[in-house]
Design a protein around this motif. Sequence first.
Motif, PDB file in Angstrom:
ATOM      1  N   UNK A   1       0.519 -11.796   2.586  1.00 44.50           N
ATOM      2  CA  UNK A   1       1.060 -10.478   2.876  1.00 44.50           C
ATOM      3  C   UNK A   1       0.677  -9.437   1.838  1.00 44.50           C
ATOM      4  N   UNK A   2       0.548  -9.852   0.562  1.00 46.11           N
ATOM      5  CA  UNK A   2       0.372  -8.876  -0.523  1.00 46.11           C
ATOM      6  C   UNK A   2      -0.895  -9.068  -1.342  1.00 46.11           C
TER       7      UNK A   2
ATOM      8  N   UNK B   1       0.412  -2.490  -8.445  1.00 49.09           N
ATOM      9  CA  UNK B   1      -0.568  -3.548  -8.216  1.00 49.09           C
ATOM     10  C   UNK B   1      -0.964  -4.172  -9.538  1.00 49.09           C
ATOM     11  N   UNK B   2      -1.350  -5.438  -9.501  1.00 49.97           N
ATOM     12  CA  UNK B   2      -2.031  -6.082 -10.614  1.00 49.97           C
ATOM     13  C   UNK B   2      -3.317  -6.689 -10.061  1.00 49.97           C
ATOM     14  N   UNK B   3      -4.355  -6.754 -10.884  1.00 46.94           N
ATOM     15  CA  UNK B   3      -5.612  -7.338 -10.407  1.00 46.94           C
ATOM     16  C   UNK B   3      -6.377  -7.954 -11.565  1.00 46.94           C
TER      17      UNK B   3
ATOM     18  N   UNK C   1      -4.004  -2.869  -1.820  1.00 46.78           N
ATOM     19  CA  UNK C   1      -3.753  -2.729  -0.391  1.00 46.78           C
ATOM     20  C   UNK C   1      -3.121  -1.384  -0.065  1.00 46.78           C
ATOM     21  N   UNK C   2      -2.666  -0.648  -1.081  1.00 50.40           N
ATOM     22  CA  UNK C   2      -1.926   0.593  -0.858  1.00 50.40           C
ATOM     23  C   UNK C   2      -2.677   1.843  -1.290  1.00 50.40           C
ATOM     24  N   UNK C   3      -3.976   1.716  -1.530  1.00 51.82           N
ATOM     25  CA  UNK C   3      -4.812   2.862  -1.876  1.00 51.82           C
ATOM     26  C   UNK C   3      -5.963   2.966  -0.878  1.00 51.82           C
TER      27      UNK C   3
ATOM     28  N   UNK D   1      -6.423  -9.019  -6.196  1.00 51.96           N
ATOM     29  CA  UNK D   1      -5.364  -8.060  -6.495  1.00 51.96           C
ATOM     30  C   UNK D   1      -4.110  -8.446  -5.734  1.00 51.96           C
ATOM     31  N   UNK D   2      -2.965  -8.065  -6.305  1.00 52.71           N
ATOM     32  CA  UNK D   2      -1.690  -8.403  -5.688  1.00 52.71           C
ATOM     33  C   UNK D   2      -0.785  -7.176  -5.716  1.00 52.71           C
ATOM     34  N   UNK D   3      -0.283  -6.804  -4.553  1.00 53.95           N
ATOM     35  CA  UNK D   3       0.617  -5.658  -4.438  1.00 53.95           C
ATOM     36  C   UNK D   3       2.046  -6.120  -4.707  1.00 53.95           C
ATOM     37  N   UNK D   4       2.595  -5.683  -5.828  1.00 52.46           N
ATOM     38  CA  UNK D   4       3.974  -6.021  -6.171  1.00 52.46           C
ATOM     39  C   UNK D   4       4.951  -5.111  -5.431  1.00 52.46           C
TER      40      UNK D   4
END
Length: 440
Positions: A125-126, A188-190, A51-53, A180-183
């Motif tokens: 949210x993430x 991130x992990x996916x 989500x952050x790229x 994928x999950x934004x920590x």
Amino acid sequence: LIALLCFTLSEAMAQHYHHTETQVKEQHLHADSTAEAHTNQHMAMSHSFSLNLPMSRNGSGTAWLPDASPMNGVMFHTPKWMYMLHGNLFVRYNNQDFNNKGTRGGSEFDAPNWLMFMGQRQVGKNGQFRFGSMLSLDAPLGGGDGYPLLFQSGEAYKGKAIVDRQHPHDLFSELSLSYSHAMSQKTDVFVYLAYPGEPALGPVAFMHRPSALANPDAPITHHWIDATHVTFGVATLGFRYGKFKVEASSFTGREPDEHRYDFDKPRFDSFSGRLSYNPSKNWALQVSQAFVKHPEILHAGDIKRTTASAIYSVELGAESRLNATAVWGMNKAAHHDAENAALLEGEWSYKKLALHGRYEWVQKGIEELSLDESVFGHDAVFPVNAFTMGFNYDLFDIAQTKLAGGSQITFYNADGRLNNLYGKNPMAIQFYLRWYPRLM
């Protein structure tokens, strides 16, 4: 058929996109909803695995492109989903030995093609969920043995190795799901699951690299650097921290069989690891290594494959871009010397014109070229050089797509021991029409 399908979809998407755009403009009249609409749009335009790229970092499989990469495709939104359609279709005349130097060249009319459709949505949210698909009509349009391409090797047809031709891709070249999950903003992990799909090995596959989009040919180094982009059974776990990403995959080592419309047996007998690093918006770097179990149907033996690559993209002006790629790959089989390959390719575009080039050097052995061991020896390796240059010019805009005309010429130089088969310095020439989505 693929052109009709893509045209119909692009028209529908264009209408939907403009309708949605009108709705968004109307919503902007309400101050309270403006911020929310902006946030939703930002999330929908994110990278497929973060989500952050930015979305422009999307490559093939889970591989990275530079953030500055151009994006061709047709996109449309629903309240919760973002969808994108991308593809390439060439209709061409292809002559792989037009100066009649040898006996292994071929000429024909053919149509290399592929179509990609993907969608993604935010979960909570993430989190983010994504599906991806890629289809190819290579086999029905070009036949089960593919298209002529001197010094190409890999896979089989009717019990014989495919040599001096590029094998067709399967009808279903990717069917994948990921989460994928934004920590945090930096982390991130996916997980990526595909049947078929692409493990974490090598750079972005040739058909998705901006430096190669106008070239209808697969590289003759394909089975050294990015041949695993169609693999029947892939599971990848990835972790990103800042500008770095590390991934590990379990996948099926056996390359697809000659039956291009079915699903091969998933084996999960091979594994790979890849480290990616994007130091700036203009660069994408990676190193990777894999143990590949018995990749070729006709040749027993496992391969250890190692690759390293750099992809560069920069906007030179409002209507000009430069995209370039450099790749090294090595295949090491037991009881054989390592065979190396290197590729340099680039494309410069200005308005409607694009100029492209590719240089390749690869060491091909007896098995790759189906040569007689009694003549050349069991461990003979033959260095091959290929240099291609060509152009692509946009002729018409059709809905959200473009029709271009182009041509390219390839000069080959191989080990002199092959002159009786290929001739000295054979040359290939092509003329084509290309249909593809507009720049987003």
